[in-house]
Design a protein around this motif. Structure first.
Motif, PDB file in Angstrom:
ATOM      1  N   LEU A  77       0.814  -1.223   0.000  1.00 21.99           N
ATOM      2  CA  LEU A  77       0.000   0.000   0.000  1.00 21.99           C
ATOM      3  C   LEU A  77       0.848   1.274   0.000  1.00 21.99           C
ATOM      4  CD1 LEU A  77      -2.781   1.282  -0.084  1.00 21.99           C
ATOM      5  CD2 LEU A  77      -2.849   1.119   2.412  1.00 21.99           C
ATOM      6  N   PRO A  78       1.819   1.420   0.884  1.00 21.89           N
ATOM      7  CA  PRO A  78       2.618   2.650   0.830  1.00 21.89           C
ATOM      8  C   PRO A  78       3.382   2.805  -0.487  1.00 21.89           C
ATOM      9  CG  PRO A  78       3.010   1.506   2.900  1.00 21.89           C
ATOM     10  CD  PRO A  78       2.178   0.598   2.045  1.00 21.89           C
ATOM     11  N   LEU A  81       0.819   3.967  -3.101  1.00 16.43           N
ATOM     12  CA  LEU A  81       0.437   5.358  -2.862  1.00 16.43           C
ATOM     13  C   LEU A  81       1.569   6.313  -3.233  1.00 16.43           C
ATOM     14  CD1 LEU A  81      -1.518   5.013   0.511  1.00 16.43           C
ATOM     15  CD2 LEU A  81      -2.454   5.232  -1.805  1.00 16.43           C
ATOM     16  N   ASN A  86      -4.327   5.810  -6.934  1.00 19.07           N
ATOM     17  CA  ASN A  86      -5.499   6.225  -6.155  1.00 19.07           C
ATOM     18  C   ASN A  86      -5.606   5.362  -4.905  1.00 19.07           C
ATOM     19  OD1 ASN A  86      -8.494   5.360  -5.609  1.00 19.07           O
ATOM     20  ND2 ASN A  86      -8.608   7.442  -6.437  1.00 19.07           N
ATOM     21  N   PHE A  87      -5.994   5.976  -3.778  1.00 20.87           N
ATOM     22  CA  PHE A  87      -6.053   5.260  -2.510  1.00 20.87           C
ATOM     23  C   PHE A  87      -6.897   3.993  -2.591  1.00 20.87           C
ATOM     24  CE2 PHE A  87      -8.447   4.318   1.352  1.00 20.87           C
ATOM     25  CZ  PHE A  87      -7.408   3.929   2.181  1.00 20.87           C
ATOM     26  N   GLY A  90      -5.307   1.399  -4.766  1.00 23.87           N
ATOM     27  CA  GLY A  90      -4.138   0.875  -4.062  1.00 23.87           C
ATOM     28  C   GLY A  90      -4.522  -0.067  -2.941  1.00 23.87           C
ATOM     29  N   SER A  94      -3.567  -3.926  -2.877  1.00 21.52           N
ATOM     30  CA  SER A  94      -2.811  -4.399  -1.713  1.00 21.52           C
ATOM     31  C   SER A  94      -3.517  -5.566  -1.032  1.00 21.52           C
ATOM     32  CB  SER A  94      -2.615  -3.261  -0.713  1.00 21.52           C
ATOM     33  OG  SER A  94      -1.859  -2.230  -1.274  1.00 21.52           O
TER      34      SER A  94
END
Length: 116
Positions: A77-78, A81, A86-87, A90, A94
């Motif tokens: 995830l990090p 990002l 896009n959150f 992502g 993830s």
């Protein structure tokens, strides 16, 4: 029935508390979130419900093995990002990566005759 409501309420309060603390300090929120509160609560509720330390031991062992593949989410995830993904996309990717890692871990453990 009251017991189940109490279990849900205590667990929910902890999640909300971590979220609220994280708004003020991501570090403090991360420290609290990284403590295996959910696992500890699950083991506590399981022992109270069954009185069976063996079941608690089995749960703790399974949690240990499954924490390892869950770390994939906190790596993927990090990175996604940081690449500008896009959150929500992502997060979904993830979670997908993490699901694959869970499957791989269970497959490897099964190969070595370790059943969860």
């Amino acid at each position: 029935m009251g017991y189940y409501i109490a279990k849900v309420a205590i667990t929910a309060v902890l999640v909300v508390l971590i979220t609220e603390i994280s708004k003020r300090s991501s570090f403090v929120g991360a420290v609290i979130a990284s403590i295996p509160l959910t696992s500890v609560l699950a083991m506590l509720w399981l022992y109270i419900d069954t009185g069976d330390a063996g079941k608690v031991s089995e749960l703790a062992t399974s949690v240990f093995w499954l924490v390892l593949p869950s770390l994939a989410l906190f790596i993927a995830l990090p990175l996604l990002l940081a690449k500008g993904v896009n959150f929500y996309l992502g997060l979904v990717v993830s979670i997908g990566i993490t699901a694959i890692c869970y499957w791989l871990m269970v497959t490897v453990l099964h190969h070595y005759d370790l059943e969860l």
